[in-house]
Design a protein around this motif. Structure first.
Motif, PDB file in Angstrom:
ATOM      1  N   THR A 171       0.160   0.116  11.449  1.00 59.35           N
ATOM      2  CA  THR A 171       1.706   0.281  12.056  1.00 59.35           C
ATOM      3  C   THR A 171       2.520   1.337  11.283  1.00 59.35           C
ATOM      4  O   THR A 171       3.345   1.865  11.343  1.00 59.35           O
ATOM      5  CB  THR A 171       2.028  -1.105  11.750  1.00 59.35           C
ATOM      6  OG1 THR A 171       2.200  -1.589  10.456  1.00 59.35           O
ATOM      7  CG2 THR A 171       1.590  -2.154  12.537  1.00 59.35           C
ATOM      8  N   HIS A 172       1.659   1.730  10.051  1.00 59.34           N
ATOM      9  CA  HIS A 172       2.411   2.878   9.205  1.00 59.34           C
ATOM     10  C   HIS A 172       1.120   3.571   9.015  1.00 59.34           C
ATOM     11  O   HIS A 172       0.547   3.652   7.762  1.00 59.34           O
ATOM     12  CB  HIS A 172       2.906   2.296   8.046  1.00 59.34           C
ATOM     13  CG  HIS A 172       3.972   1.177   8.159  1.00 59.34           C
ATOM     14  ND1 HIS A 172       3.831  -0.169   8.367  1.00 59.34           N
ATOM     15  CD2 HIS A 172       5.285   1.553   8.240  1.00 59.34           C
ATOM     16  CE1 HIS A 172       4.947  -0.685   8.252  1.00 59.34           C
ATOM     17  NE2 HIS A 172       6.008   0.125   8.520  1.00 59.34           N
ATOM     18  N   PRO A 173       0.864   4.570   9.893  1.00 55.01           N
ATOM     19  CA  PRO A 173      -0.349   5.528   9.712  1.00 55.01           C
ATOM     20  C   PRO A 173      -0.353   6.583   8.536  1.00 55.01           C
ATOM     21  O   PRO A 173      -1.348   6.606   7.964  1.00 55.01           O
ATOM     22  CB  PRO A 173      -0.292   6.270  10.917  1.00 55.01           C
ATOM     23  CG  PRO A 173       0.649   5.571  11.804  1.00 55.01           C
ATOM     24  CD  PRO A 173       1.464   5.007  11.253  1.00 55.01           C
ATOM     25  N   LEU A 174       0.814   6.920   7.965  1.00 56.30           N
ATOM     26  CA  LEU A 174       0.970   7.817   6.874  1.00 56.30           C
ATOM     27  C   LEU A 174       0.507   7.164   5.634  1.00 56.30           C
ATOM     28  O   LEU A 174      -0.395   7.537   4.874  1.00 56.30           O
ATOM     29  CB  LEU A 174       2.274   8.653   6.935  1.00 56.30           C
ATOM     30  CG  LEU A 174       2.497   9.533   7.897  1.00 56.30           C
ATOM     31  CD1 LEU A 174       4.008  10.189   7.684  1.00 56.30           C
ATOM     32  CD2 LEU A 174       1.417  10.450   8.025  1.00 56.30           C
ATOM     33  N   SER A 175       1.066   5.946   5.348  1.00 58.32           N
ATOM     34  CA  SER A 175       0.789   5.216   4.212  1.00 58.32           C
ATOM     35  C   SER A 175      -0.440   4.520   4.193  1.00 58.32           C
ATOM     36  O   SER A 175      -1.102   4.316   3.265  1.00 58.32           O
ATOM     37  CB  SER A 175       1.972   4.166   4.070  1.00 58.32           C
ATOM     38  OG  SER A 175       1.987   3.353   5.008  1.00 58.32           O
ATOM     39  N   ALA A 176      -1.094   4.225   5.651  1.00 55.58           N
ATOM     40  CA  ALA A 176      -2.333   3.718   5.534  1.00 55.58           C
ATOM     41  C   ALA A 176      -3.437   4.613   5.047  1.00 55.58           C
ATOM     42  O   ALA A 176      -4.420   4.074   4.638  1.00 55.58           O
ATOM     43  CB  ALA A 176      -2.721   3.291   7.033  1.00 55.58           C
ATOM     44  N   LEU A 177      -3.128   5.870   5.291  1.00 52.82           N
ATOM     45  CA  LEU A 177      -4.408   6.783   4.981  1.00 52.82           C
ATOM     46  C   LEU A 177      -4.361   6.771   3.338  1.00 52.82           C
ATOM     47  O   LEU A 177      -5.609   6.932   2.920  1.00 52.82           O
ATOM     48  CB  LEU A 177      -4.043   8.269   5.427  1.00 52.82           C
ATOM     49  CG  LEU A 177      -3.849   8.371   6.784  1.00 52.82           C
ATOM     50  CD1 LEU A 177      -3.612   9.838   7.106  1.00 52.82           C
ATOM     51  CD2 LEU A 177      -5.364   8.073   7.325  1.00 52.82           C
TER      52      LEU A 177
END
Length: 274
Positions: A171-177
């Motif tokens: 749901t939060h792609p940038l922080s997930a990376l």
């Protein structure tokens, strides 16, 4: 769509495994040249696409159902190896494939629905520790030329990767990376690929695949309820039995496929000189 991703991953994993094994089986060829061979590159691309399909399956179906893609790839590998290498399956091998397929259908039936996995510090520490163990034990197995031990480490690496992918919050792609699960998935996935390649150099493709499948499928499937999957009560009684049958089928298939007939000196067509 979840079932479609599972089937696609199984086919891609199976075909990719045999293509890589064919490149690594060319006699008298340095490892660096084998890794650059078109068959190995094509197999690696197929494995990569299979990993993407598997990741999509992990996001849409339960862990146990998604791991069916891994188990199903063994049947694809066995059939492709029969055509490419001339590996005998025999009646026992055919029965093993039937038992494996049947167990996967039963497992998918009782696997329930995919839920939202909750990331915890304990799970993150467990993934990092698993990566360290897989790396060190795999290195020891590679030095000792123990294909089965390296294959076990490869399977456990892929199992940890699947578990980590399940924990990634998309749901939060940038922080997930940059999250711990994403880093753990990349690390354990890389270790799984590395030990997979090493195991293929010293063992038969179907045998190595069977060991990897058992090591990769069983732990995450049993951890499904702890990762948020909503499973029925029957899962706790049926899943261990079904996974045991699948493991036995994998071992039987590996044993039946251990001896190629006839031996293939060069499994790849030679290039015609210009």
């Amino acid at each position: 769509m979840g079932s479609a991703w599972v089937v696609a991953a199984a086919v891609l994993f199976g075909i990719g495994s045999v293509a890589q094994a064919a490149a690594l089986a060319v006699p008298g060829t340095p490892w660096s040249a084998q890794l650059r061979h078109p068959a190995f590159v094509a197999g690696t691309v197929a494995e990569g696409l299979g990993a993407l399909a598997h990741a999509m399956a992990l996001q849409t179906v339960s862990m146990a159902a998604a791991q069916c893609a891994v188990s199903g790839s063994l049947a694809v590998t066995a059939l492709a190896a029969r055509w490419w290498f001339g590996t005998r399956l025999g009646g026992g091998g055919v029965l093993a494939i039937a038992a494996l397929s049947g167990s996967l259908v039963v497992l998918a039936t009782v696997s329930g629905q995919s839920g939202t996995a909750t990331d915890t510090a304990a799970l993150e520490v467990g993934l990092i520790v698993t990566a360290g163990v897989v790396g060190l034990v795999g290195l020891a197995g590679a030095v000792a030329r123990r294909a089965w031990l390296v294959a076990v480490c490869s399977g456990l690496g892929f199992a940890a990767c699947s578990t980590a992918v399940k924990l990634v919050d998309l749901t939060h792609p940038l922080s997930a990376l940059t999250s711990v699960p994403a880093i753990a998935a990349a690390l354990t996935g890389a270790l799984g690929c590395l030990w997979w390649t090493v195991a293929l150099r010293t063992g038969a493709v179907t045998t190595v695949t069977a060991v990897v499948v058992v090591s990769e499928v069983v732990p995450p499937s049993l951890l499904g309820p702890l990762l948020g999957d909503e499973v029925p009560t029957a899962f706790y009684a049926v899943a261990p039995v079904v996974l045991a049958v699948a493991a036995l089928a994998c071992v039987t298939l590996a044993y039946r496929s251990a001896e190629p007939a006839p031996a293939v000196e060069n499994p790849l067509p030679e290039r015609i000189p210009a």
